[in-house]
Design a protein around this motif. Structure first.
Motif, mmCIF file in Angstrom:
data_model
loop_
_atom_site.group_PDB
_atom_site.id
_atom_site.type_symbol
_atom_site.label_atom_id
_atom_site.label_comp_id
_atom_site.label_asym_id
_atom_site.label_seq_id
_atom_site.Cartn_x
_atom_site.Cartn_y
_atom_site.Cartn_z
ATOM 1 N N ALA A 241 0.960 -1.641 0.149
ATOM 2 C CA ALA A 241 0.065 -0.835 0.108
ATOM 3 C C ALA A 241 0.806 1.654 -0.434
ATOM 4 N N SER A 242 2.329 0.783 1.213
ATOM 5 C CA SER A 242 3.010 2.146 0.902
ATOM 6 C C SER A 242 3.627 2.858 -0.593
ATOM 7 N N ILE A 243 4.078 1.682 -1.013
ATOM 8 C CA ILE A 243 4.677 1.658 -2.391
ATOM 9 C C ILE A 243 3.427 2.429 -3.633
ATOM 10 N N ALA A 244 2.286 2.033 -3.520
ATOM 11 C CA ALA A 244 1.314 1.753 -4.466
ATOM 12 C C ALA A 244 1.139 4.110 -4.261
ATOM 13 N N GLU A 245 1.195 4.435 -2.598
ATOM 14 C CA GLU A 245 1.160 5.702 -2.139
ATOM 15 C C GLU A 245 2.212 6.145 -3.094
ATOM 16 N N ARG A 246 3.216 5.724 -3.388
ATOM 17 C CA ARG A 246 3.990 6.854 -3.539
ATOM 18 C C ARG A 246 4.343 6.863 -4.825
ATOM 19 N N LEU A 247 3.890 5.698 -5.931
ATOM 20 C CA LEU A 247 4.097 5.840 -7.175
ATOM 21 C C LEU A 247 2.664 6.691 -7.424
ATOM 22 N N ASP A 248 1.600 7.136 -6.922
ATOM 23 C CA ASP A 248 0.463 7.388 -7.244
ATOM 24 C C ASP A 248 1.213 9.809 -7.269
ATOM 25 N N ALA A 249 1.662 9.561 -5.911
ATOM 26 C CA ALA A 249 2.770 10.725 -6.246
ATOM 27 C C ALA A 249 3.624 11.182 -7.097
ATOM 28 N N VAL A 250 4.165 10.060 -8.001
ATOM 29 C CA VAL A 250 5.097 10.176 -8.994
ATOM 30 C C VAL A 250 4.175 10.178 -9.738
ATOM 31 N N PHE A 251 3.033 9.708 -10.391
ATOM 32 C CA PHE A 251 2.437 10.011 -11.554
ATOM 33 C C PHE A 251 1.584 11.288 -11.683
ATOM 34 N N ALA A 252 1.282 11.320 -10.636
ATOM 35 C CA ALA A 252 1.098 12.988 -9.646
ATOM 36 C C ALA A 252 2.189 14.135 -10.442
ATOM 37 N N GLU A 253 3.508 13.613 -10.475
ATOM 38 C CA GLU A 253 4.323 14.698 -10.591
ATOM 39 C C GLU A 253 4.248 14.414 -11.718
ATOM 40 N N LEU A 254 4.452 13.382 -12.915
ATOM 41 C CA LEU A 254 5.061 13.558 -14.095
ATOM 42 C C LEU A 254 4.031 14.324 -14.613
ATOM 43 N N ASP A 255 2.808 14.280 -14.096
ATOM 44 C CA ASP A 255 1.425 14.527 -14.720
ATOM 45 C C ASP A 255 1.671 16.718 -14.926
ATOM 46 N N ASP A 256 1.764 16.617 -14.114
ATOM 47 C CA ASP A 256 2.066 17.981 -13.551
ATOM 48 C C ASP A 256 3.172 18.669 -14.858
ATOM 49 N N LEU A 257 4.450 17.617 -14.678
ATOM 50 C CA LEU A 257 5.844 17.757 -15.857
ATOM 51 C C LEU A 257 5.456 17.942 -17.119
ATOM 52 N N ALA A 258 4.432 16.939 -17.747
ATOM 53 C CA ALA A 258 4.015 17.044 -18.868
ATOM 54 C C ALA A 258 3.633 18.651 -18.547
ATOM 55 N N GLY A 259 2.603 18.797 -18.121
ATOM 56 C CA GLY A 259 2.162 19.552 -18.198
ATOM 57 C C GLY A 259 2.711 21.170 -18.348
ATOM 58 N N GLU A 260 3.918 21.126 -17.837
ATOM 59 C CA GLU A 260 4.525 22.440 -18.030
ATOM 60 C C GLU A 260 5.471 21.925 -19.419
ATOM 61 N N VAL A 261 5.828 20.987 -19.330
ATOM 62 C CA VAL A 261 6.600 21.200 -21.400
ATOM 63 C C VAL A 261 5.715 21.537 -22.085
ATOM 64 N N ARG A 262 4.253 20.686 -22.240
ATOM 65 C CA ARG A 262 3.223 21.317 -23.573
ATOM 66 C C ARG A 262 3.217 23.364 -23.345
ATOM 67 N N GLY A 263 3.507 23.463 -21.742
ATOM 68 C CA GLY A 263 2.641 25.138 -21.679
ATOM 69 C C GLY A 263 4.366 25.397 -22.946
ATOM 70 N N GLN A 264 5.400 25.166 -22.183
ATOM 71 C CA GLN A 264 6.617 26.140 -22.441
ATOM 72 C C GLN A 264 6.460 26.268 -24.195
ATOM 73 N N LEU A 265 6.126 24.295 -24.342
ATOM 74 C CA LEU A 265 6.172 24.200 -26.125
ATOM 75 C C LEU A 265 5.098 24.971 -26.446
ATOM 76 N N SER A 266 4.239 25.483 -26.070
ATOM 77 C CA SER A 266 2.695 26.845 -26.979
ATOM 78 C C SER A 266 3.110 27.525 -26.960
ATOM 79 N N ASN A 267 4.388 28.108 -26.227
ATOM 80 C CA ASN A 267 5.033 29.786 -26.021
ATOM 81 C C ASN A 267 6.024 29.375 -27.042
ATOM 82 N N LEU A 268 6.876 28.461 -27.315
ATOM 83 C CA LEU A 268 7.728 28.397 -28.022
ATOM 84 C C LEU A 268 7.608 29.091 -29.200
#
Length: 522
Positions: A241-268
């Motif tokens: 269960a604890s590993i699953a929670e940490r993976l959820d946090a990793v996925f959330a961080e990856l989703d945020d990073l993907a959003g930032e990359v798309r945002g920079q691409l839109s301004n590039l």
């Protein structure tokens, strides 16, 4: 005060280390044993001119080390070490506290604490400032106000000279400075602008590569579905269960990073016009750096200096008028205080001459005359005049007096001034040359009085002078084959009695030793 003198391969001294004490130290020995070598070594360490003939026969170089105390500006006592090496070939080397220096620097440092009076020594009396200082010490006079006024005049003259030349020359300088200022102000650079522009230039010049890397990154983000499914299945297993929670946090961080990359691409945007404009600006800013500084920060500092210089030139006439008024006031004030000091020095001069002459009489020079001549706006051009006999007119001391006479004049000056000199060590050579026993007694008492709180080293041939000293060094010479060797050693007790006896009669028989013992007990 001198604490230690180490000598290697100087004339007849192969190696010697001499420790000195406070009070009066007598240096004695038979004629020709090397007493003058001891003073020559000391003079070398104090910056005297070096000659290869001081090097002991068969040696490649001579060396002298001098350890002594000086009074620092805050009144603390500091220990310093002066060293001098004289090679047979090449130039001599000088060191202060173990660091390479010059003979001139050695002389300046030694002069603050040591004065050598001998046959061939150049001493402080060659300096008019020193002579006027001695006169001021005698009279309790202060030159502080005249020095302050003179310093103010010098500062005003320097500022007047810095204002510039004639009007046409100033205008040409102003035009050039204003041109430089306008060139900087036209671009109006920001302190960090160049770094920011270069960062943007690197990004715009590499848009395609950045887009490609970003696309691959987004693909990687989007192809993690299998991992997300497995992580969801882990949630039902309690131990994971604890590993699953940490993976959820990793996925959330990856989703945020993907959003930032798309945002920079839109301004590039691929903006060639913007890129060209940036490159043109960078070139202009780098041109300023080539002309006015290594960085924009230095360029802006240079600009501030230009503003100050332009303001100075524009205010030239106004400032020149202010300086003229200030100079007139400063000169008037200097003339007033200088005249007061001149009169005080003129009043003190004959009194100092009389007192020194009286001391010279007691020091075995019954017909000597000592006079003090005062000239100059503030009376600072002081000359010491001396006549060894009453049949001649006094002449400058440095031109007429022998080594012994100069030494006795300095001792008489010291007595007249009351030992208020800032020097902590005086070395006298030949001070008793040609005097009788009664004058020797007077010299001995004078040296003892002058040594109060100070150090005096005296090379003497008179037993009365040596017996009055607080410590006694003897220079002795012997031969090893045909090679002479001189040694220097401290004597006390019986050995000192024998040396005093030798000085009295040339013998150390019991009768002479008895007389020497009585002399030492006086």
């Amino acid at each position: 005060m001198i604490r230690e003198l180490h000598i290697e391969n100087v004339v007849v001294i192969e190696r010697a280390t001499v420790l000195f004490e406070d009070g009066v130290t007598a240096v004695t020995g038979a004629s020709g044993v090397g007493k003058s070598v001891l003073l020559s070594a000391l003079s070398l360490a104090c910056g005297a001119r070096s000659e290869s003939d001081v090097i002991r026969s068969g040696c490649d170089e001579a060396r002298v080390d001098l350890r002594f105390d000086v009074v620092a500006t805050d009144g603390a006592i500091e220990e310093r070490v002066l060293s001098r090496v004289v090679p047979r070939e090449g130039r001599s080397r000088a060191y202060i506290d173990g660091r390479p220096s010059t003979a001139h620097a050695l002389a300046e440092l030694a002069a603050s604490a040591i004065e050598i009076h001998g046959q061939h020594e150049q001493h402080r009396l060659g300096n008019a400032r020193v002579r006027s200082d001695l006169l001021d010490l005698f009279g309790g006079l202060s030159r502080e106000e005249t020095d302050r006024c003179a310093g103010e005049i010098a500062a005003l003259r320097a500022e007047i000279a810095a204002l510039g030349g004639d009007a046409a020359e100033r205008q040409r300088e102003l035009d050039f400075l204003e041109y430089q200022l306008s060139e900087i102000d036209l671009l109006d650079p920001g302190e960090h602008e160049l770094d920011e522009l270069m960062k943007e230039e690197r990004m715009l010049s590499d848009v395609d590569r950045i887009r490609s890397i970003a696309a691959h990154l987004l693909d990687a983000f989007d192809n993690d579905e299998r991992l997300r499914v497995v992580a969801k299945e882990l949630q039902s297993i309690e131990s994971f269960a604890s590993i699953a929670e940490r993976l959820d946090a990793v996925f959330a961080e990856l989703d945020d990073l993907a959003g930032e990359v798309r945002g920079q691409l839109s301004n590039l945007d691929d903006d060639p016009a913007r890129l060209a404009s940036i490159r043109e600006r960078i070139s202009a800013l780098k041109g300023l750096c080539r002309r006015y500084g290594d960085s924009i920060s230095e360029v802006l500092t240079f600009r501030d200096g230009l503003v100050e210089q332009c303001d100075r030139l524009r205010r030239h006439d106004e400032r020149a008028g202010e300086l003229d008024v200030a100079m007139t006031s400063a000169v008037n004030q200097y003339e007033h205080v200088a005249e007061v000091l001149r009169r005080q020095r003129l009043d003190c001069a004959p009194r100092l001459g009389t007192v020194v002459t009286e001391h010279l009489v007691s020091l075995g020079m019954p017909h000597a005359r000592f006079e003090v001549d005062v000239a100059g706006t503030d009376g600072g051009e002081v000359e010491f005049l001396f006549a060894p006999s009453g049949s001649e007119d006094p002449r400058p001391l440095g031109r007429i007096a022998s080594g012994g006479e100069t030494a006795r004049c300095m001792l008489a000056l010291d007595l007249a001034i009351g030992h208020r000199s800032d020097l902590r060590c005086s070395v006298f050579d030949e001070i008793d040359a040609g005097v009788d026993a009664s004058a020797g007694d007077a010299i001995a008492h004078a040296l003892s009085a002058a040594a109060s709180g100070r150090q005096i080293i005296v090379v003497t041939h008179l037993a009365t002078v040596a017996a009055a000293a607080t410590s006694h060094l003897v220079v002795d010479k012997h031969h090893v084959g045909d090679t002479p060797h001189s040694t220097i050693g401290r004597v006390d007790g019986v050995d000192r009695e024998r040396e005093i006896a030798r000085m009295l009669t040339g013998s150390d028989d019991s009768e002479s030793v008895t007389v020497a013992r009585r002399l030492l007990k006086r």
